[in-house]
Write a protein that holds these residues in place. Structure first.
Motif, PDB file in Angstrom:
ATOM      1  N   ILE A  69       0.940  -1.342   0.165  1.00  0.00           N
ATOM      2  CA  ILE A  69      -0.232   0.018   0.013  1.00  0.00           C
ATOM      3  C   ILE A  69       1.117   1.205  -0.205  1.00  0.00           C
ATOM      4  CG2 ILE A  69      -1.727   1.210   1.176  1.00  0.00           C
ATOM      5  CD1 ILE A  69      -2.725  -1.649   0.370  1.00  0.00           C
ATOM      6  N   PRO A  70       1.187   1.087  -1.348  1.00  0.00           N
ATOM      7  CA  PRO A  70       1.853   2.696  -1.053  1.00  0.00           C
ATOM      8  C   PRO A  70       1.690   4.417  -0.557  1.00  0.00           C
ATOM      9  CG  PRO A  70       0.894   2.916  -3.480  1.00  0.00           C
ATOM     10  CD  PRO A  70       0.579   1.733  -2.039  1.00  0.00           C
ATOM     11  N   VAL A  71       2.293   5.125   0.093  1.00  0.00           N
ATOM     12  CA  VAL A  71       2.098   5.992   0.693  1.00  0.00           C
ATOM     13  C   VAL A  71       1.456   7.151  -0.643  1.00  0.00           C
ATOM     14  CG1 VAL A  71       3.037   8.527   1.519  1.00  0.00           C
ATOM     15  CG2 VAL A  71       3.847   6.169   2.358  1.00  0.00           C
ATOM     16  N   GLY A  72      -0.259   7.946   0.298  1.00  0.00           N
ATOM     17  CA  GLY A  72       0.047   9.127  -1.205  1.00  0.00           C
ATOM     18  C   GLY A  72      -0.806   8.156  -1.746  1.00  0.00           C
ATOM     19  N   TYR A  73      -0.338   8.871  -3.292  1.00  0.00           N
ATOM     20  CA  TYR A  73      -1.202   8.751  -4.485  1.00  0.00           C
ATOM     21  C   TYR A  73      -0.433   7.939  -5.373  1.00  0.00           C
ATOM     22  CZ  TYR A  73      -4.629  11.668  -2.466  1.00  0.00           C
ATOM     23  OH  TYR A  73      -5.659  12.247  -1.221  1.00  0.00           O
ATOM     24  N   THR A  74      -0.795   6.997  -5.991  1.00  0.00           N
ATOM     25  CA  THR A  74      -0.351   5.935  -7.095  1.00  0.00           C
ATOM     26  C   THR A  74      -0.738   6.822  -8.724  1.00  0.00           C
ATOM     27  OG1 THR A  74       0.436   4.475  -5.645  1.00  0.00           O
ATOM     28  CG2 THR A  74       1.137   3.824  -7.890  1.00  0.00           C
ATOM     29  N   GLU A  75       0.029   6.306 -10.062  1.00  0.00           N
ATOM     30  CA  GLU A  75      -0.656   6.422 -10.796  1.00  0.00           C
ATOM     31  C   GLU A  75      -0.078   5.056 -11.084  1.00  0.00           C
ATOM     32  OE1 GLU A  75      -1.582   6.838 -14.507  1.00  0.00           O
ATOM     33  OE2 GLU A  75      -0.992   8.316 -14.137  1.00  0.00           O
ATOM     34  N   LEU A  76      -1.758   4.660 -12.489  1.00  0.00           N
ATOM     35  CA  LEU A  76      -1.887   2.895 -12.096  1.00  0.00           C
ATOM     36  C   LEU A  76      -1.575   2.657 -13.097  1.00  0.00           C
ATOM     37  CD1 LEU A  76      -4.813   2.477 -10.206  1.00  0.00           C
ATOM     38  CD2 LEU A  76      -3.273   1.796  -9.451  1.00  0.00           C
ATOM     39  N   GLY A  77      -1.188   3.819 -14.443  1.00  0.00           N
ATOM     40  CA  GLY A  77      -1.712   3.837 -15.563  1.00  0.00           C
ATOM     41  C   GLY A  77      -2.103   2.919 -16.640  1.00  0.00           C
ATOM     42  N   TYR A  78      -3.945   2.642 -15.863  1.00  0.00           N
ATOM     43  CA  TYR A  78      -5.224   1.946 -16.785  1.00  0.00           C
ATOM     44  C   TYR A  78      -6.439   2.772 -16.470  1.00  0.00           C
ATOM     45  CZ  TYR A  78      -8.560  -1.153 -17.461  1.00  0.00           C
ATOM     46  OH  TYR A  78      -9.872  -1.498 -17.470  1.00  0.00           O
ATOM     47  N   GLY A  79      -7.441   2.919 -16.898  1.00  0.00           N
ATOM     48  CA  GLY A  79      -8.801   3.237 -16.516  1.00  0.00           C
ATOM     49  C   GLY A  79      -7.858   5.200 -16.977  1.00  0.00           C
ATOM     50  N   ALA A  80      -8.480   5.930 -15.979  1.00  0.00           N
ATOM     51  CA  ALA A  80      -8.459   7.683 -15.483  1.00  0.00           C
ATOM     52  C   ALA A  80      -7.462   7.613 -15.480  1.00  0.00           C
ATOM     53  CB  ALA A  80      -9.127   7.395 -14.399  1.00  0.00           C
ATOM     54  N   LYS A  81      -5.587   6.972 -15.556  1.00  0.00           N
ATOM     55  CA  LYS A  81      -4.463   7.209 -15.557  1.00  0.00           C
ATOM     56  C   LYS A  81      -3.898   8.472 -14.876  1.00  0.00           C
ATOM     57  CE  LYS A  81      -4.010   4.515 -20.139  1.00  0.00           C
ATOM     58  NZ  LYS A  81      -3.226   5.438 -21.555  1.00  0.00           N
ATOM     59  N   LYS A  82      -5.118   8.396 -13.655  1.00  0.00           N
ATOM     60  CA  LYS A  82      -4.662   9.103 -13.111  1.00  0.00           C
ATOM     61  C   LYS A  82      -3.993   9.046 -11.530  1.00  0.00           C
ATOM     62  CE  LYS A  82      -8.250  12.878 -14.283  1.00  0.00           C
ATOM     63  NZ  LYS A  82      -9.643  13.048 -13.702  1.00  0.00           N
ATOM     64  N   PRO A  83      -3.586   9.732 -10.441  1.00  0.00           N
ATOM     65  CA  PRO A  83      -3.182   9.791  -9.696  1.00  0.00           C
ATOM     66  C   PRO A  83      -3.957   8.992  -8.364  1.00  0.00           C
ATOM     67  CG  PRO A  83      -1.237  11.641 -10.125  1.00  0.00           C
ATOM     68  CD  PRO A  83      -2.875  11.272 -11.210  1.00  0.00           C
ATOM     69  N   ALA A  84      -3.931   7.872  -8.346  1.00  0.00           N
ATOM     70  CA  ALA A  84      -5.283   7.075  -7.490  1.00  0.00           C
ATOM     71  C   ALA A  84      -4.999   7.108  -6.269  1.00  0.00           C
ATOM     72  CB  ALA A  84      -6.060   5.980  -8.026  1.00  0.00           C
ATOM     73  N   PRO A  85      -5.906   7.097  -4.905  1.00  0.00           N
ATOM     74  CA  PRO A  85      -5.848   6.463  -3.578  1.00  0.00           C
ATOM     75  C   PRO A  85      -5.489   5.268  -2.992  1.00  0.00           C
ATOM     76  CG  PRO A  85      -7.886   7.720  -3.797  1.00  0.00           C
ATOM     77  CD  PRO A  85      -6.734   8.442  -5.097  1.00  0.00           C
ATOM     78  N   TRP A  86      -5.715   4.079  -2.726  1.00  0.00           N
ATOM     79  CA  TRP A  86      -6.012   3.195  -2.567  1.00  0.00           C
ATOM     80  C   TRP A  86      -7.418   2.545  -1.617  1.00  0.00           C
ATOM     81  CZ3 TRP A  86      -6.209   0.455   2.874  1.00  0.00           C
ATOM     82  CH2 TRP A  86      -5.972  -1.243   2.967  1.00  0.00           C
ATOM     83  N   ARG A  87      -7.535   1.912  -2.366  1.00  0.00           N
ATOM     84  CA  ARG A  87      -9.497   1.427  -2.806  1.00  0.00           C
ATOM     85  C   ARG A  87     -10.004   0.839  -1.340  1.00  0.00           C
ATOM     86  NH1 ARG A  87      -8.633  -4.104  -7.007  1.00  0.00           N
ATOM     87  NH2 ARG A  87      -6.296  -2.422  -7.673  1.00  0.00           N
ATOM     88  N   ALA A  88      -8.666   0.817  -0.621  1.00  0.00           N
ATOM     89  CA  ALA A  88      -9.498   0.722   0.948  1.00  0.00           C
ATOM     90  C   ALA A  88      -9.808  -0.371   1.266  1.00  0.00           C
ATOM     91  CB  ALA A  88     -10.176   1.660   0.953  1.00  0.00           C
ATOM     92  N   GLY A  89      -8.900  -1.523   0.291  1.00  0.00           N
ATOM     93  CA  GLY A  89      -9.631  -3.153   0.301  1.00  0.00           C
ATOM     94  C   GLY A  89      -9.418  -4.113  -0.730  1.00  0.00           C
ATOM     95  N   ALA A  90      -9.393  -4.858  -1.438  1.00  0.00           N
ATOM     96  CA  ALA A  90      -9.444  -5.404  -2.555  1.00  0.00           C
ATOM     97  C   ALA A  90     -10.445  -5.766  -4.047  1.00  0.00           C
ATOM     98  CB  ALA A  90      -8.848  -6.759  -2.126  1.00  0.00           C
ATOM     99  N   ASN A  91     -10.006  -5.696  -5.081  1.00  0.00           N
ATOM    100  CA  ASN A  91     -10.502  -5.996  -5.996  1.00  0.00           C
ATOM    101  C   ASN A  91     -11.165  -4.850  -6.256  1.00  0.00           C
ATOM    102  OD1 ASN A  91      -9.076  -8.741  -6.109  1.00  0.00           O
ATOM    103  ND2 ASN A  91     -11.180  -9.665  -5.506  1.00  0.00           N
TER     104      ASN A  91
END
Length: 374
Positions: A69-91
């Motif tokens: 679970i990275p610190v802050g926001y992560t560029e996922l390279g898919y979907g909206a392609k914006k820095p995103a927070p953790w989904r607070a779970g999985a899937n």
């Protein structure tokens, strides 16, 4: 030619049906060996429900927070392609739903279903409630859809939680703390509900529906009595009490309905009207209702009014346990301990169990020249 055409049609039909079968999604376990979960609680009459997937630590202790679970926001390279927070779970999206307006960490959040995200930081986590609760995971997270952001401090623990979970803790009638627990970290946030306001809003809604049909005085009285008990919304409560005691809704012979109306009038400073209403109520009172009402008058330091009710009750139900002890209480409140003792001794002969112990004390107080009501 006809045979070839028939065969071609059969092949096409099979292809169509096979394609539909392939696209159909059968029930299966969540991806990655995670666990689906739902947890819910009521705060007042507000339902709070969290749906989420539970990832496991799986021998990665010490490598969850700040790594998996990275610190802050992560560029996922898919979907909206914006820095995103953790989904607070999985899937899939973690979602949290409130059936009424609430406060999160003191900030207003309207009723609704929200996607729930966490921007992790070891010093202060940002919790995000998104208006988008249907996207898959956090790939399509868009900050423009945020309904609320709050910050909370994560708490390190000694005990490791293998499977991520949400838990309701520190519960009161008006609030609860929801904890996200995983590995050796807890991320808590407080949910508060204005219980009285939500209850009254619910009454207003329900009293416009089938619960307020003719002959349903109990519903009107329930709403009015709640307001009287909580000393709130009194003008509307009086209208509800008027409905409860009306011929239309059938409460004209209900002691409780009239008593509720009198209580509201008293709180509105209309004591004379309240007294008149109680005169209407008394013919419909059971001996226990009359006794309880008169005892309340004793507590309110209205001994003459209390004695009148005790006497009326005794005349209607002579020489019962409740009317004998009522007369004892009434005379004692007036300072006539001798007459009070006579009725208390009669009640003592009728009493059993805990009542007998209490009346024995009443008798001793009166014999010692003390008010049994103190």
């Amino acid at each position: 030619m006809k045979k070839h055409l028939t065969l071609l049609l059969l092949i096409l039909a099979f292809q169509v049906s096979f394609t539909g079968w392939v696209k159909a999604q059968l029930t299966s376990l969540p991806r990655g060996g995670n666990k689906r979960a739902t947890v819910s609680e009521e705060i007042g009459i507000t339902d709070v429900m969290i749906r989420y997937n539970r990832p496991g630590v799986k021998k990665r202790e010490g490598h969850i927070w700040g790594e998996l679970i990275p610190v802050g926001y992560t560029e996922l390279g898919y979907g909206a392609k914006k820095p995103a927070p953790w989904r607070a779970g999985a899937n899939e999206n973690t979602t949290i739903e409130f059936t009424t307006d609430v406060k999160i960490e003191g900030y207003d959040l309207p009723a609704g279903k929200y996607g729930f995200f966490v921007a992790y930081d070891p010093g202060e986590c940002t919790l995000i409630f998104s208006k988008n609760s249907t996207s898959w995971g956090n790939f399509f997270y868009d900050p423009a859809e945020d309904a609320l952001r709050v910050t909370v401090k994560p708490i390190k623990t000694d005990k490791s939680v293998e499977w991520l979970k949400y838990e309701f803790t520190d519960q009161t009638p008006e609030s609860a703390t929801i904890q996200l627990q995983w590995e050796k970290l807890v991320i808590p946030f407080k949910v508060e509900v204005d219980v009285i306001a939500t209850q009254i809003a619910s009454f207003r809604k329900e009293l416009r529906g089938d619960k307020a049909l003719p002959e349903s005085w109990e519903a009107w009285n329930q709403a009015a009595a709640y307001c009287a008990q909580n000393k709130t919304n009194l003008p509307q409560a009086l209208m509800w009490a008027d409905s409860a005691t009306s011929v239309t809704f059938g409460g004209t012979e209900s002691f409780y309905a009239w008593q509720t109306k009198a209580s509201i009038l008293e709180q509105l400073g209309r004591g004379t009207e309240a007294a008149d209403v109680m005169k209407k109520a008394m013919p419909f009172a059971s001996q226990i209702q009359a006794y309880t009402y008169a005892a309340g008058l004793v507590d309110a330091k209205k001994p003459k009014e209390a004695f009148e009710i005790f006497k009326m009750n005794y005349d209607k139900h002579p020489n019962s346990l409740f009317t004998n002890i009522g007369m004892a209480s009434g005379y004692s409140a007036l300072g006539d301990y001798k007459k009070a003792l006579t009725f208390a001794q009669k009640a003592l002969l009728q009493a059993k169990g805990g009542n007998k112990l209490l009346i024995e004390k009443n008798v001793r107080d009166l014999q010692n020249g003390k008010d049994m009501n103190d």
